[in-house]
Design a protein around this motif. Sequence first.
Motif, PDB file in Angstrom:
ATOM      1  N   THR A 178       0.812  -1.215   0.000  1.00 14.59           N
ATOM      2  CA  THR A 178       0.000   0.000   0.000  1.00 14.59           C
ATOM      3  C   THR A 178       0.849   1.269   0.000  1.00 14.59           C
ATOM      4  OG1 THR A 178      -0.136  -0.017   2.426  1.00 14.59           O
ATOM      5  CG2 THR A 178      -1.879  -1.161   1.205  1.00 14.59           C
ATOM      6  N   LYS A 179       2.161   1.134   0.248  1.00 12.24           N
ATOM      7  CA  LYS A 179       3.060   2.292   0.275  1.00 12.24           C
ATOM      8  C   LYS A 179       4.080   2.233  -0.871  1.00 12.24           C
ATOM      9  CE  LYS A 179       1.422   4.202   4.057  1.00 12.24           C
ATOM     10  NZ  LYS A 179       0.763   5.547   4.048  1.00 12.24           N
ATOM     11  N   HIS A 187      -3.284   2.895  -8.694  1.00 18.20           N
ATOM     12  CA  HIS A 187      -3.385   2.480 -10.093  1.00 18.20           C
ATOM     13  C   HIS A 187      -3.553   0.964 -10.231  1.00 18.20           C
ATOM     14  CE1 HIS A 187      -2.288   6.510 -11.255  1.00 18.20           C
ATOM     15  NE2 HIS A 187      -1.110   6.420 -10.670  1.00 18.20           N
ATOM     16  N   ILE A 188      -3.466   0.248  -9.118  1.00 20.10           N
ATOM     17  CA  ILE A 188      -3.451  -1.212  -9.146  1.00 20.10           C
ATOM     18  C   ILE A 188      -4.838  -1.776  -8.849  1.00 20.10           C
ATOM     19  CG2 ILE A 188      -2.413  -3.278  -8.140  1.00 20.10           C
ATOM     20  CD1 ILE A 188      -0.439  -1.484  -9.691  1.00 20.10           C
ATOM     21  N   LYS A 189      -5.226  -2.786  -9.625  1.00 23.12           N
ATOM     22  CA  LYS A 189      -6.533  -3.423  -9.422  1.00 23.12           C
ATOM     23  C   LYS A 189      -6.349  -4.906  -9.080  1.00 23.12           C
ATOM     24  CE  LYS A 189      -8.826  -0.414 -12.811  1.00 23.12           C
ATOM     25  NZ  LYS A 189      -9.587  -0.377 -14.089  1.00 23.12           N
ATOM     26  N   ASP A 190      -7.263  -5.403  -8.258  1.00 23.16           N
ATOM     27  CA  ASP A 190      -7.339  -6.839  -7.962  1.00 23.16           C
ATOM     28  C   ASP A 190      -6.017  -7.435  -7.482  1.00 23.16           C
ATOM     29  OD1 ASP A 190     -10.043  -6.831  -8.834  1.00 23.16           O
ATOM     30  OD2 ASP A 190      -9.373  -7.003 -10.914  1.00 23.16           O
ATOM     31  N   ALA A 191      -5.398  -6.768  -6.546  1.00 23.34           N
ATOM     32  CA  ALA A 191      -4.152  -7.274  -5.973  1.00 23.34           C
ATOM     33  C   ALA A 191      -4.371  -7.648  -4.504  1.00 23.34           C
ATOM     34  CB  ALA A 191      -3.044  -6.233  -6.079  1.00 23.34           C
ATOM     35  N   ILE A 192      -3.551  -8.554  -4.008  1.00 25.46           N
ATOM     36  CA  ILE A 192      -3.525  -8.853  -2.584  1.00 25.46           C
ATOM     37  C   ILE A 192      -2.640  -7.791  -1.929  1.00 25.46           C
ATOM     38  CG2 ILE A 192      -2.860 -10.532  -0.822  1.00 25.46           C
ATOM     39  CD1 ILE A 192      -3.229 -12.709  -2.969  1.00 25.46           C
ATOM     40  N   GLU A 193      -3.230  -6.956  -1.106  1.00 25.49           N
ATOM     41  CA  GLU A 193      -2.500  -5.815  -0.560  1.00 25.49           C
ATOM     42  C   GLU A 193      -1.772  -6.178   0.737  1.00 25.49           C
ATOM     43  OE1 GLU A 193      -4.991  -2.409  -0.144  1.00 25.49           O
ATOM     44  OE2 GLU A 193      -5.690  -2.452  -2.232  1.00 25.49           O
ATOM     45  N   ILE A 194      -0.567  -5.647   0.848  1.00 28.75           N
ATOM     46  CA  ILE A 194       0.197  -5.773   2.093  1.00 28.75           C
ATOM     47  C   ILE A 194       0.310  -4.376   2.689  1.00 28.75           C
ATOM     48  CG2 ILE A 194       2.458  -6.270   3.091  1.00 28.75           C
ATOM     49  CD1 ILE A 194       2.741  -8.579   1.251  1.00 28.75           C
ATOM     50  N   LYS A 195      -0.324  -4.180   3.826  1.00 24.64           N
ATOM     51  CA  LYS A 195      -0.363  -2.871   4.464  1.00 24.64           C
ATOM     52  C   LYS A 195       1.039  -2.400   4.829  1.00 24.64           C
ATOM     53  CE  LYS A 195      -2.738  -0.315   8.128  1.00 24.64           C
ATOM     54  NZ  LYS A 195      -3.705  -0.404   9.266  1.00 24.64           N
ATOM     55  N   GLY A 196       1.360  -1.183   4.393  1.00 28.88           N
ATOM     56  CA  GLY A 196       2.653  -0.593   4.696  1.00 28.88           C
ATOM     57  C   GLY A 196       3.786  -1.093   3.826  1.00 28.88           C
ATOM     58  N   GLY A 197       3.480  -1.982   2.913  1.00 31.06           N
ATOM     59  CA  GLY A 197       4.528  -2.516   2.040  1.00 31.06           C
ATOM     60  C   GLY A 197       4.996  -1.500   1.016  1.00 31.06           C
ATOM     61  N   THR A 198       6.312  -1.341   0.879  1.00 35.24           N
ATOM     62  CA  THR A 198       6.887  -0.417  -0.098  1.00 35.24           C
ATOM     63  C   THR A 198       7.320  -1.202  -1.328  1.00 35.24           C
ATOM     64  OG1 THR A 198       9.145  -0.663   0.735  1.00 35.24           O
ATOM     65  CG2 THR A 198       7.742   1.005   1.798  1.00 35.24           C
ATOM     66  N   HIS A 199       7.987  -0.525  -2.248  1.00 35.01           N
ATOM     67  CA  HIS A 199       8.421  -1.194  -3.477  1.00 35.01           C
ATOM     68  C   HIS A 199       9.489  -2.251  -3.188  1.00 35.01           C
ATOM     69  CE1 HIS A 199       8.420  -1.551  -7.790  1.00 35.01           C
ATOM     70  NE2 HIS A 199       9.730  -1.465  -7.829  1.00 35.01           N
ATOM     71  N   THR A 204      11.525  -6.452   3.189  1.00 38.13           N
ATOM     72  CA  THR A 204      11.022  -6.047   4.504  1.00 38.13           C
ATOM     73  C   THR A 204       9.743  -6.765   4.945  1.00 38.13           C
ATOM     74  OG1 THR A 204       9.780  -4.222   3.515  1.00 38.13           O
ATOM     75  CG2 THR A 204      12.041  -3.762   4.233  1.00 38.13           C
ATOM     76  N   LYS A 205       9.029  -7.359   3.996  1.00 34.35           N
ATOM     77  CA  LYS A 205       7.772  -8.057   4.312  1.00 34.35           C
ATOM     78  C   LYS A 205       7.816  -9.495   3.789  1.00 34.35           C
ATOM     79  CE  LYS A 205       5.639  -4.207   5.782  1.00 34.35           C
ATOM     80  NZ  LYS A 205       5.126  -4.016   7.157  1.00 34.35           N
ATOM     81  N   ALA A 206       9.006 -10.076   3.811  1.00 34.43           N
ATOM     82  CA  ALA A 206       9.209 -11.389   3.200  1.00 34.43           C
ATOM     83  C   ALA A 206       8.344 -12.477   3.842  1.00 34.43           C
ATOM     84  CB  ALA A 206      10.680 -11.773   3.276  1.00 34.43           C
ATOM     85  N   LYS A 207       8.148 -12.407   5.146  1.00 31.57           N
ATOM     86  CA  LYS A 207       7.364 -13.438   5.835  1.00 31.57           C
ATOM     87  C   LYS A 207       5.913 -13.431   5.351  1.00 31.57           C
ATOM     88  CE  LYS A 207       6.426 -15.306  10.439  1.00 31.57           C
ATOM     89  NZ  LYS A 207       6.684 -15.161  11.897  1.00 31.57           N
ATOM     90  N   LYS A 208       5.319 -12.243   5.232  1.00 26.76           N
ATOM     91  CA  LYS A 208       3.937 -12.137   4.766  1.00 26.76           C
ATOM     92  C   LYS A 208       3.828 -12.574   3.311  1.00 26.76           C
ATOM     93  CE  LYS A 208       2.429  -8.449   7.887  1.00 26.76           C
ATOM     94  NZ  LYS A 208       1.878  -7.078   7.991  1.00 26.76           N
ATOM     95  N   ILE A 209       4.803 -12.169   2.490  1.00 29.08           N
ATOM     96  CA  ILE A 209       4.794 -12.548   1.078  1.00 29.08           C
ATOM     97  C   ILE A 209       4.914 -14.061   0.935  1.00 29.08           C
ATOM     98  CG2 ILE A 209       6.100 -12.393  -1.089  1.00 29.08           C
ATOM     99  CD1 ILE A 209       6.789  -9.498  -0.278  1.00 29.08           C
ATOM    100  N   SER A 210       5.773 -14.666   1.752  1.00 27.05           N
ATOM    101  CA  SER A 210       5.958 -16.122   1.716  1.00 27.05           C
ATOM    102  C   SER A 210       4.646 -16.841   2.016  1.00 27.05           C
ATOM    103  CB  SER A 210       7.017 -16.546   2.739  1.00 27.05           C
ATOM    104  OG  SER A 210       8.262 -15.956   2.444  1.00 27.05           O
ATOM    105  N   LYS A 211       3.926 -16.347   2.996  1.00 28.46           N
ATOM    106  CA  LYS A 211       2.651 -16.962   3.380  1.00 28.46           C
ATOM    107  C   LYS A 211       1.647 -16.887   2.233  1.00 28.46           C
ATOM    108  CE  LYS A 211      -1.015 -16.836   6.862  1.00 28.46           C
ATOM    109  NZ  LYS A 211      -1.542 -16.146   8.081  1.00 28.46           N
ATOM    110  N   ILE A 212       1.590 -15.750   1.562  1.00 29.22           N
ATOM    111  CA  ILE A 212       0.658 -15.577   0.445  1.00 29.22           C
ATOM    112  C   ILE A 212       1.034 -16.505  -0.706  1.00 29.22           C
ATOM    113  CG2 ILE A 212      -0.179 -13.958  -1.309  1.00 29.22           C
ATOM    114  CD1 ILE A 212       0.219 -11.719   0.794  1.00 29.22           C
TER     115      ILE A 212
END
Length: 219
Positions: A178-179, A187-199, A204-212
């Motif tokens: 979301t960041k 500009h993004i549609k139909d994505a699984i959002e990670i709150k506070g996630g940057t480019h 920095t959010k590898a654990k959450k991404i791994s779970k998804i």
Amino acid sequence: MTKIPIYFVPGLAAGPEIFEHLELSPEKYTFHYLKWIKPLALEESISNYAMRMSDEIKEENPVLVGVSFGGIMVQEISNFIDAKKVIIISSVKTSDELPKRFKMAKFTKAYKFFPTNIVTNFEDYAKYFLGKSLKKRAKIYKKYLSVRGKTYLNWSISSVLNWKQDKPKENLVHIHGTKDHVFPIKHIKDAIEIKGGTHVMILTKAKKISKIIDESLTF
């Protein structure tokens, strides 16, 4: 149990190291890391480049995972192989999801004047624009931005801005922060959002991404 092969493609100028924090089970998956190859010429199409990169994929029905420009590339690679699933992270799935400034850069051809030598010779320039407090960050950039050939960088920037895809690929999973200031979430549609996630949330959010990723492949 047959393991699922996953092929990873990093972001622009990045190497496979960006995936080192992912937590995926080696009992369920086999991991393969595709590296950027030198373009045949600045005019090489992204489709032809993807076809050449796909030659490195030896497993049948793999999962393709790409970050940023790598997300665009895995979509192009999926045109040449039968992929079980395509997963993009911090990327775009159609040309319409590119921000306006990218479209303006394409229209004005301003990207041709981008100083790629700043990335190519990062260490030489860093001392001029990074203070002492950012030296640690500079070391991180040095580690992950390991692909710096000028031809490759110019080709990559042009390929992103001129990429054409009207409809999202089928069987695609889009994970987005979301960041993200490179590809803003608005500009993004139909994505699984990670709150506070940057480019750079792959770091920095590898654990959450791994779970998804795991859930999208096992349920």
